[in-house]
Design an enzyme around this catalytic site. Sequence first.
Site, PDB file in Angstrom:
ATOM      1  N   GLY A 258       0.631  -5.054   0.757  1.00 53.25           N
ATOM      2  CA  GLY A 258      -0.691  -4.941   0.141  1.00 53.25           C
ATOM      3  C   GLY A 258      -0.531  -5.705  -1.220  1.00 53.25           C
ATOM      4  O   GLY A 258      -1.470  -6.514  -1.725  1.00 53.25           O
TER       5      GLY A 258
ATOM      6  N   GLU B 136       4.807  -4.955   6.904  1.00 58.73           N
ATOM      7  CA  GLU B 136       4.138  -4.027   7.762  1.00 58.73           C
ATOM      8  C   GLU B 136       4.728  -3.830   9.163  1.00 58.73           C
ATOM      9  O   GLU B 136       4.691  -2.747   9.747  1.00 58.73           O
ATOM     10  CB  GLU B 136       2.693  -4.464   7.596  1.00 58.73           C
TER      11      GLU B 136
ATOM     12  N   ALA C  25       0.837  -1.073   0.136  1.00 63.18           N
ATOM     13  CA  ALA C  25       0.102   0.024  -0.007  1.00 63.18           C
ATOM     14  C   ALA C  25       1.049   1.346  -0.108  1.00 63.18           C
ATOM     15  O   ALA C  25       2.021   1.282   0.434  1.00 63.18           O
ATOM     16  CB  ALA C  25      -0.652  -0.153   1.273  1.00 63.18           C
TER      17      ALA C  25
ATOM     18  N   GLU D  10      -0.644  -9.303  -0.406  1.00 62.09           N
ATOM     19  CA  GLU D  10      -2.049  -9.554  -0.144  1.00 62.09           C
ATOM     20  C   GLU D  10      -3.181  -9.695  -1.497  1.00 62.09           C
ATOM     21  O   GLU D  10      -3.952 -10.442  -1.367  1.00 62.09           O
ATOM     22  CB  GLU D  10      -2.487  -8.482   0.920  1.00 62.09           C
TER      23      GLU D  10
HETATM   24  C1  HXC Z   1       4.929   4.486  -1.336  1.00 66.25           C
HETATM   25  C2  HXC Z   1       6.770   3.538  -2.290  1.00 66.25           C
HETATM   26  C3  HXC Z   1       6.445   2.281  -1.640  1.00 66.25           C
HETATM   27  C4  HXC Z   1       5.334   2.191  -1.026  1.00 66.25           C
HETATM   28  C5  HXC Z   1       8.413   1.940  -2.517  1.00 66.25           C
HETATM   29  N1  HXC Z   1       8.171   3.108  -2.976  1.00 66.25           N
HETATM   30  N2  HXC Z   1       7.463   1.225  -2.073  1.00 66.25           N
HETATM   31  N3  HXC Z   1       6.144   4.526  -2.051  1.00 66.25           N
HETATM   32  N4  HXC Z   1       4.825   3.263  -0.931  1.00 66.25           N
HETATM   33  N5  HXC Z   1       4.891   1.107  -0.572  1.00 66.25           N
HETATM   34  C6  HXC Z   1       8.755   4.392  -3.603  1.00 66.25           C
HETATM   35  C7  HXC Z   1      10.001   5.030  -2.911  1.00 66.25           C
HETATM   36  O1  HXC Z   1       9.578   5.932  -1.821  1.00 66.25           O
HETATM   37  C8  HXC Z   1      10.808   5.531  -4.122  1.00 66.25           C
HETATM   38  O2  HXC Z   1      10.213   6.715  -4.259  1.00 66.25           O
HETATM   39  C9  HXC Z   1      10.390   4.624  -5.036  1.00 66.25           C
HETATM   40  O3  HXC Z   1       9.406   3.760  -4.950  1.00 66.25           O
HETATM   41  C10 HXC Z   1      11.475   3.269  -5.356  1.00 66.25           C
HETATM   42  O4  HXC Z   1      11.819   2.856  -4.104  1.00 66.25           O
HETATM   43  P1  HXC Z   1      12.984   2.580  -3.408  1.00 66.25           P
HETATM   44  O5  HXC Z   1      12.954   2.362  -2.032  1.00 66.25           O
HETATM   45  O6  HXC Z   1      14.046   3.562  -3.641  1.00 66.25           O
HETATM   46  O7  HXC Z   1      13.737   1.195  -4.185  1.00 66.25           O
HETATM   47  P2  HXC Z   1      14.695   0.090  -3.771  1.00 66.25           P
HETATM   48  O8  HXC Z   1      15.754   0.745  -2.895  1.00 66.25           O
HETATM   49  O9  HXC Z   1      14.975  -0.832  -4.800  1.00 66.25           O
HETATM   50  O10 HXC Z   1      13.947  -0.847  -2.428  1.00 66.25           O
HETATM   51  C11 HXC Z   1      12.605  -1.499  -2.735  1.00 66.25           C
HETATM   52  C12 HXC Z   1      11.858  -1.798  -1.594  1.00 66.25           C
HETATM   53  C13 HXC Z   1      11.638  -0.427  -0.872  1.00 66.25           C
HETATM   54  C14 HXC Z   1      12.598  -2.976  -0.709  1.00 66.25           C
HETATM   55  C15 HXC Z   1      10.724  -2.460  -1.898  1.00 66.25           C
HETATM   56  O11 HXC Z   1      11.033   0.454  -1.741  1.00 66.25           O
HETATM   57  C16 HXC Z   1      10.602  -0.729   0.424  1.00 66.25           C
HETATM   58  O12 HXC Z   1      10.872  -1.373   1.271  1.00 66.25           O
HETATM   59  N6  HXC Z   1       9.198  -0.264   0.191  1.00 66.25           N
HETATM   60  C17 HXC Z   1       8.302  -0.286   1.067  1.00 66.25           C
HETATM   61  C18 HXC Z   1       7.756  -1.851   1.099  1.00 66.25           C
HETATM   62  C19 HXC Z   1       6.687  -1.793   2.425  1.00 66.25           C
HETATM   63  O13 HXC Z   1       6.863  -1.447   3.622  1.00 66.25           O
HETATM   64  N7  HXC Z   1       5.413  -2.388   1.937  1.00 66.25           N
HETATM   65  C20 HXC Z   1       4.274  -2.384   3.131  1.00 66.25           C
HETATM   66  C21 HXC Z   1       3.599  -1.006   2.740  1.00 66.25           C
HETATM   67  S1  HXC Z   1       2.261  -1.177   4.051  1.00 66.25           S
HETATM   68  P3  HXC Z   1      11.400   8.155  -4.473  1.00 66.25           P
HETATM   69  O14 HXC Z   1      10.406   9.195  -4.711  1.00 66.25           O
HETATM   70  O15 HXC Z   1      12.092   7.927  -3.330  1.00 66.25           O
HETATM   71  O16 HXC Z   1      12.009   7.544  -5.710  1.00 66.25           O
HETATM   72  C22 HXC Z   1       1.106  -2.189   3.455  1.00 66.25           C
HETATM   73  C23 HXC Z   1      -0.196  -2.122   4.166  1.00 66.25           C
HETATM   74  C24 HXC Z   1      -1.387  -3.053   3.517  1.00 66.25           C
HETATM   75  O17 HXC Z   1       1.374  -2.623   2.296  1.00 66.25           O
HETATM   76  C25 HXC Z   1      -2.752  -2.888   4.178  1.00 66.25           C
HETATM   77  C26 HXC Z   1      -3.445  -1.780   3.736  1.00 66.25           C
HETATM   78  C27 HXC Z   1      -4.774  -1.816   4.418  1.00 66.25           C
END
Ligand code: HXC
Length: 259
Positions: free
Chosen positions: A110, A133, A65, A113
């Site tokens: 997400g 998460e 998400a 999921e």
């Molecule tokens: C918003 C995101 C994002 C996310 C990546 N980006 N994941 N933006 N939400 N979930 C953005 C980054 O900010 C970055 O933007 C660009 O995408 C590239 O990501 P990087 O981090 O620079 O890439 P990398 O170093 O290759 O790392 C990849 C990654 C990392 C390991 C996947 O991006 C990461 O950990 N992302 C978050 C993963 C996460 O925590 N997901 C769970 C979310 S909570 P910029 O502008 O900096 O270039 C969830 C809840 C679900 O899903 C339930 C909902 C009700």
Amino acid sequence: MGFETLVVSVEDGIGTITLNRPEVLNALSSQVFGELSQAAGELADDDSVRVLIITGGDKVFAAGADIRDMAKAEAMDIALAGRPSQKAFQLIENIPKPVIAAVAGYALGGGCELTLVCDVRIAADNAKFGLPEITLGILPGAGGTQRLPRLIGVGKAKEMIFSGDFIDAEEALSVGLVNKVVPAEELMNEAKRLAKRFASRGAVALRMAKSAVNEGLRMDLAAGLQYEHKCFSLLFATQDQKEGMQAFLEKRKPKFQGK
Ligand code: HXC
């Protein structure tokens, strides 16, 4: 309808939804959840579509998400938002047609999921799955705490949910999270091959079989068996059942009409 965060196409009876926010690794914003619901509903209602494929393309499935969407939210914002992710995913889970997830790269939070509401998951060998998460101070709130244990068992699901660690495609295969792993360049070919195989079967039998499995999982065994028997009986009212059995007896391939 045109979509801003998705690309939707239909070809040879296969509807494909491609998540399309590459600049944020296909992060699932509230707009994505809305468009996903819309696209999935349209493909579900389109009789020319027999099977759906959901993918993020050849680099990333979805990194979860959109964290920017959630970062400043208060508890009541989330509580009163109407569960958009759960609703979109339930809608996909209940589409009465097979839905295949074709996963390359990250399928996190997400994104992971979303794959869980698909019927079958095909992974590229570069796929990585995880529910990170917990590392953000939250928990998987789009069905992960419920569907992952049902799919892969409680122990491994808790390990993934509590650690937030990612697993690679081979481990995902070994724990039953994905059905098959293929070389990255073969991902869409393999998903389409499987989609065509499903599409060659009778549409009503597919619909009933999916319903029997999905509904049955919500019941105890005795109720599930009753429900299975109702679905089984109903199929004897279809032309496809007559055709399928007649074709077997005549040693030819059946020509299913989907009725
Ligand atoms: C918003 C995101 C994002 C996310 C990546 N980006 N994941 N933006 N939400 N979930 C953005 C980054 O900010 C970055 O933007 C660009 O995408 C590239 O990501 P990087 O981090 O620079 O890439 P990398 O170093 O290759 O790392 C990849 C990654 C990392 C390991 C996947 O991006 C990461 O950990 N992302 C978050 C993963 C996460 O925590 N997901 C769970 C979310 S909570 P910029 O502008 O900096 O270039 C969830 C809840 C679900 O899903 C339930 C909902 C009700």
